[in-house]
Scaffold this motif. Sequence first.
Motif, PDB file in Angstrom:
ATOM      1  N   SER A   1       0.816  -1.213   0.000  1.00  0.00           N
ATOM      2  CA  SER A   1       0.000   0.000   0.000  1.00  0.00           C
ATOM      3  C   SER A   1       0.849   1.263   0.000  1.00  0.00           C
ATOM      4  O   SER A   1       0.331   2.353  -0.262  1.00  0.00           O
ATOM      5  N   THR A   2       2.149   1.151   0.288  1.00  0.00           N
ATOM      6  CA  THR A   2       3.045   2.304   0.216  1.00  0.00           C
ATOM      7  C   THR A   2       3.548   2.542  -1.204  1.00  0.00           C
ATOM      8  O   THR A   2       4.286   3.504  -1.443  1.00  0.00           O
ATOM      9  N   GLY A   3       3.199   1.667  -2.151  1.00  0.00           N
ATOM     10  CA  GLY A   3       3.552   1.884  -3.543  1.00  0.00           C
ATOM     11  C   GLY A   3       4.615   0.969  -4.090  1.00  0.00           C
ATOM     12  O   GLY A   3       4.925   1.024  -5.284  1.00  0.00           O
ATOM     13  N   CYS A   4       5.200   0.122  -3.264  1.00  0.00           N
ATOM     14  CA  CYS A   4       6.273  -0.777  -3.697  1.00  0.00           C
ATOM     15  C   CYS A   4       5.717  -2.151  -4.066  1.00  0.00           C
ATOM     16  O   CYS A   4       4.511  -2.386  -4.049  1.00  0.00           O
ATOM     17  N   THR A   5       6.638  -3.049  -4.358  1.00  0.00           N
ATOM     18  CA  THR A   5       6.319  -4.443  -4.657  1.00  0.00           C
ATOM     19  C   THR A   5       6.901  -5.325  -3.560  1.00  0.00           C
ATOM     20  O   THR A   5       7.880  -4.955  -2.912  1.00  0.00           O
ATOM     21  N   GLY A   6       6.315  -6.474  -3.341  1.00  0.00           N
ATOM     22  CA  GLY A   6       6.853  -7.470  -2.425  1.00  0.00           C
ATOM     23  C   GLY A   6       6.719  -8.849  -3.036  1.00  0.00           C
ATOM     24  O   GLY A   6       6.060  -9.025  -4.074  1.00  0.00           O
ATOM     25  N   THR A   7       7.317  -9.848  -2.395  1.00  0.00           N
ATOM     26  CA  THR A   7       7.268 -11.226  -2.888  1.00  0.00           C
ATOM     27  C   THR A   7       6.879 -12.164  -1.758  1.00  0.00           C
ATOM     28  O   THR A   7       7.418 -12.071  -0.645  1.00  0.00           O
ATOM     29  N   LEU A   8       5.974 -13.084  -2.045  1.00  0.00           N
ATOM     30  CA  LEU A   8       5.561 -14.083  -1.056  1.00  0.00           C
ATOM     31  C   LEU A   8       6.697 -15.079  -0.846  1.00  0.00           C
ATOM     32  O   LEU A   8       7.141 -15.726  -1.797  1.00  0.00           O
ATOM     33  N   VAL A   9       7.167 -15.214   0.400  1.00  0.00           N
ATOM     34  CA  VAL A   9       8.275 -16.119   0.706  1.00  0.00           C
ATOM     35  C   VAL A   9       7.911 -17.151   1.768  1.00  0.00           C
ATOM     36  O   VAL A   9       8.749 -17.977   2.137  1.00  0.00           O
ATOM     37  N   ALA A  10       6.690 -17.124   2.263  1.00  0.00           N
ATOM     38  CA  ALA A  10       6.195 -18.109   3.229  1.00  0.00           C
ATOM     39  C   ALA A  10       4.683 -17.952   3.305  1.00  0.00           C
ATOM     40  O   ALA A  10       4.098 -17.100   2.634  1.00  0.00           O
TER      41      ALA A  10
ATOM     42  N   SER B   1       9.700  -9.511 -11.142  1.00  0.00           N
ATOM     43  CA  SER B   1       8.444  -8.901 -11.587  1.00  0.00           C
ATOM     44  C   SER B   1       7.986  -7.905 -10.539  1.00  0.00           C
ATOM     45  O   SER B   1       8.123  -8.145  -9.333  1.00  0.00           O
ATOM     46  N   GLY B   2       7.436  -6.770 -10.996  1.00  0.00           N
ATOM     47  CA  GLY B   2       6.989  -5.753 -10.066  1.00  0.00           C
ATOM     48  C   GLY B   2       5.906  -4.884 -10.667  1.00  0.00           C
ATOM     49  O   GLY B   2       5.575  -4.980 -11.853  1.00  0.00           O
ATOM     50  N   PHE B   3       5.352  -4.002  -9.838  1.00  0.00           N
ATOM     51  CA  PHE B   3       4.287  -3.100 -10.253  1.00  0.00           C
ATOM     52  C   PHE B   3       4.879  -1.716 -10.522  1.00  0.00           C
ATOM     53  O   PHE B   3       4.767  -0.796  -9.707  1.00  0.00           O
ATOM     54  N   ASP B   4       5.530  -1.579 -11.675  1.00  0.00           N
ATOM     55  CA  ASP B   4       6.172  -0.321 -12.055  1.00  0.00           C
ATOM     56  C   ASP B   4       5.125   0.782 -12.189  1.00  0.00           C
ATOM     57  O   ASP B   4       4.057   0.575 -12.772  1.00  0.00           O
TER      58      ASP B   4
ATOM     59  N   ALA C   1      13.629  -0.828 -15.288  1.00  0.00           N
ATOM     60  CA  ALA C   1      12.697  -0.760 -14.167  1.00  0.00           C
ATOM     61  C   ALA C   1      12.338   0.687 -13.897  1.00  0.00           C
ATOM     62  O   ALA C   1      13.081   1.598 -14.256  1.00  0.00           O
ATOM     63  N   GLN C   2      11.207   0.898 -13.247  1.00  0.00           N
ATOM     64  CA  GLN C   2      10.741   2.217 -12.851  1.00  0.00           C
ATOM     65  C   GLN C   2      10.287   2.158 -11.400  1.00  0.00           C
ATOM     66  O   GLN C   2      10.097   1.077 -10.837  1.00  0.00           O
ATOM     67  N   PRO C   3      10.127   3.339 -10.754  1.00  0.00           N
ATOM     68  CA  PRO C   3       9.632   3.340  -9.371  1.00  0.00           C
ATOM     69  C   PRO C   3       8.363   2.505  -9.232  1.00  0.00           C
ATOM     70  O   PRO C   3       7.510   2.490 -10.117  1.00  0.00           O
ATOM     71  N   GLY C   4       8.257   1.817  -8.134  1.00  0.00           N
ATOM     72  CA  GLY C   4       7.174   0.871  -7.909  1.00  0.00           C
ATOM     73  C   GLY C   4       7.673  -0.554  -7.950  1.00  0.00           C
ATOM     74  O   GLY C   4       7.105  -1.438  -7.306  1.00  0.00           O
TER      75      GLY C   4
END
Length: 375
Positions: A149-158, A272-275, A303-306
């Motif tokens: 929700s802060t605008g970045c991307t994350g990855t499920l690791v567990a 992969s991310g939400f640019d 890549a771009q911000p996000g």
Amino acid sequence: MKMASILSTLCVLLFLMSHVHTEDTNAKPTWPAYRVPVVLPQYTTSLDIPKFNATPRLDVPGSCGPDCHKHFPNPTLEDLMENMAYETLYSNGSRTLTEVGIYVLSRATQNGASKTRRRRQIYGHDTRYSIYGKNFLLNYPFSTSVKLSTGCTGTLVAEKHVLTAAHCIHDGKSYVKGAQKLRVGFLKPKVKDGGKGGNHTHHGAGDKMKFQWIRVKRTQVPKGWIKGNANDIGMDYDYALLELKKPHKRQFMSIGVSPTGRQLPSKRIHFSGFDNDRPKNLVYRFCEVKDETYDLLYQQCDAQPGASGSGVYVRMWRRDKQKWERKIIGIFSGHQWVDRNGDKQDFNVAVRITPLKYAQICFWIKGNYIDCQDG
């Protein structure tokens, strides 16, 4: 024209995915064995209620680059323990500081430095691929990418954990606005228009998608990031782990110790991310690693911000299990101008998961060190 672009993208993705499963097994790139140290919490103290007044930042400080790392002395064990100490922020606004002990340490890290800040770049022809269609978006490995929700991307690791970049949560001085009520968004098919607030519609190849949001229970950020912004080592510790309030029930990707650049298949990494410049798409890319230090991978993946916080992964042969396995080996951080013998060069940079960082992140996930010996 748009449909032709979509079909071209899908053809490329189908080729890449089919190539992955049919490559020559006589020359398998194999996961190397690492001696993983043990990082154990020693004691935890309560801290003052934090402020949440920092503006969410989608970029990071620059770096002097790999050529100047030789000017920095190797950290002592005391330095490492201080940097690997970590803050835990809870959803009720409280926070703690946990000091750690490090055991069976096999090698020391070499710290980087950060000097400048610039917007990350596209290098020549844009080589990113927008992922269209629920058949791709909801399938592994693309389905492991989530939006913060802060605008970045994350990855499920567990089952309940998301790996991301520390600067998406904390700017080095204060937690960012919204960190206390941080949410993680999972792409799901949008059955019909409308619905409850918080859903974002994605259009592509006839599919409509939305985000389903899950609140974060707690976040953990290494002290090396927080204190490092004052003495140029923060970049090496730009990672954070989020624990969700409930399981996400999706397939996740395990973390692993980062091989050296020359050990990577074709020296390539993927993420992969939400640019931000493609707000309605999940964006996939791969590229060759150009240079590295013990803590950082230097590359020119478009890549771009996000995209910050995206899990950098590779697929290699797991000899003990006799199968191919993808693992997250780093966290995409952002763009940096690097000084190389007086010449400014720009790179996109990812933080490597070293044996020490693997031990820490794994302990955060598992809660014990017995299950964290296989990097």
